[in-house]
Design an enzyme around this catalytic site. Structure first.
Site: not given
Ligand code: GLY
Length: 399
Positions: A119, A177
């Site tokens: 992330d 994501d």
């Molecule tokens: N990346 C985690 C979400 O979108 O909840």
């Protein structure tokens, strides 16, 4: 003669009609821009409220049961708070918020060496990327380069992807994501001249395009690859309603991610992919007229299911950018969708009354429904992408 007169009358009435509709359009654009200016002012008030109650060393996550929920800098959402502060003060010129952004950037900086998460794009590019855009500080640049290096350690060339979540050694989990973390890598190649970041981003996007999408261009949430062979072992969900469903935020991440891919590479296959995802979303019979999706496009119980403002905000921002690359017909459709989303989110159903909502701008997002976590609450990333979409709308419509 009579025929010529009729033609002249017809042409002039079409002219009046066209100018009337373009005038109506101009008024609608002006109205939404005024709403946006007011939203930024209200956001400034809200974030000043939030900063006063934020415990030292913490980052906001959500506001539930009258309590501000926070995290340390290692949580995937930590970059959205400084990023939102920067988007707000860019419009309002509020130095109090700018100083608060700089204070939290100092807390976040150590994450540049975090190799335990994919992330880093969200955490570091939404924060330090915006800080660098507004103030070309060499220190920010170095932090972003180190962050890209940390992210690149998670790439497996056999799989052709960056590992999203750590798990047992025989698994290699990649979530849709992850497309959002690639922008940091493109930036790093431009900043350093080292093309390896660019190559990792392109390889990850190609692998994801090949395996993550269904024939209708909706995407699975989680793919589990065999790290030794690259074979797909599982296609499933974590945050969606079912393995086979279209989790709303995941579709927005994909839309945004492939739009960035086209911006950064000019490779038409990514534009095609973004257009396909856009059409899946916009033609989905479960997308409500106000364009705020249910938290999953396939969740049982529609129309009584909860909506997800975060998925809407992300797609509004992506649609505005994509409208700049698409053909005229699609561009019009994307701007219309983004306009509807921004109008809806600016209305009383979604935008919190100033002084409430723990200082967050928007209400009614869904974080992780299967885990019963952050359900129907404000979320930092809903605010961040709403602010970004409003900034993009202002820029796209300015004369
Ligand atoms: N990346 C985690 C979400 O979108 O909840």
């Amino acid at each position: 003669m009579k025929y010529q007169l009729q033609v002249v009358l017809l042409i002039s009435s079409i002219g009046i009609c066209l100018s009337c509709s373009s005038q109506q359009r101009a008024t609608a654009v002006k109205d939404l821009n005024s709403t946006i200016d007011k939203n930024f002012k209200d956001a400034d008030t809200q974030y000043k409220l939030m900063m006063q109650v934020l415990p030292a060393g913490q980052f906001p996550k959500t506001f539930e049961r009258d309590t501000l929920r926070t995290s340390g800098p290692g949580w995937w959402c930590s970059g959205f708070y400084p990023g939102s502060l920067l988007y707000i003060c860019e419009q309002t010129k509020d130095t109090v918020l700018y100083n608060e952004a700089k204070r939290t950037l100092r807390l976040l900086a150590k994450e540049q060496f975090n190799t335990t998460t994919h992330d880093l794009g969200f955490m570091m590019y939404c924060s330090f990327g915006n800080a660098l855009r507004l103030d070309s500080d060499e220190a920010y640049k170095q932090i972003l380069i180190n962050s890209a290096r940390s992210l690149a350690t998670r790439f497996n060339p056999t799989v052709g992807c960056i590992r999203s979540w750590d798990s047992k050694p025989s698994d290699f989990l990649v979530i849709i994501d992850n497309m959002m973390n690639l922008e940091l890598l493109f930036w790093a190649t431009k900043a350093t001249g080292d093309s390896s970041f660019y190559k990792i981003a392109v390889t990850h996007a190609n692998t994801t395009m090949k395996n993550h999408f269904r024939p209708d261009y909706s995407s699975y949430h989680v793919l589990n690859y065999d790290p030794a062979t690259g074979a797909v072992q599982q296609k499933r969900t974590a945050q969606g309603a079912a393995d086979s469903s279209a989790w709303a935020r995941g579709q927005s991440w994909g839309l945004y991610g492939y739009t960035v891919m086209y911006r950064e590479t000019h490779d038409k296959k990514y534009l095609d992919q973004a257009n396909h995802i856009a059409h899946f979303i916009l033609n989905n019979h479960h997308l409500p007229a106000d364009k705020i999706p249910y938290w999953d496009y396939d969740v049982p119980g529609i129309p009584d299911a909860l909506r997800d403002a975060s998925a809407a905000a992300i797609m509004a921002s992506a649609f505005i950018e994509l409208s700049g690359y698409a053909n005229a017909k699609s561009a019009k459709e994307y701007m219309a969708a983004a306009t509807t989303i921004l109008q809806t989110l600016s209305g009383e159903s979604y935008k919190a009354v100033t002084g409430t909502n723990g200082g967050f701008i928007l209400q009614h997002s869904v974080g992780n429904m299967p885990q019963h976590s952050e359900v129907d609450v404000p979320l930092t990333y809903a605010d961040y992408y709403f602010l970004e979409a409003m900034k993009r709308y202002k820029e796209a419509t300015k004369k």
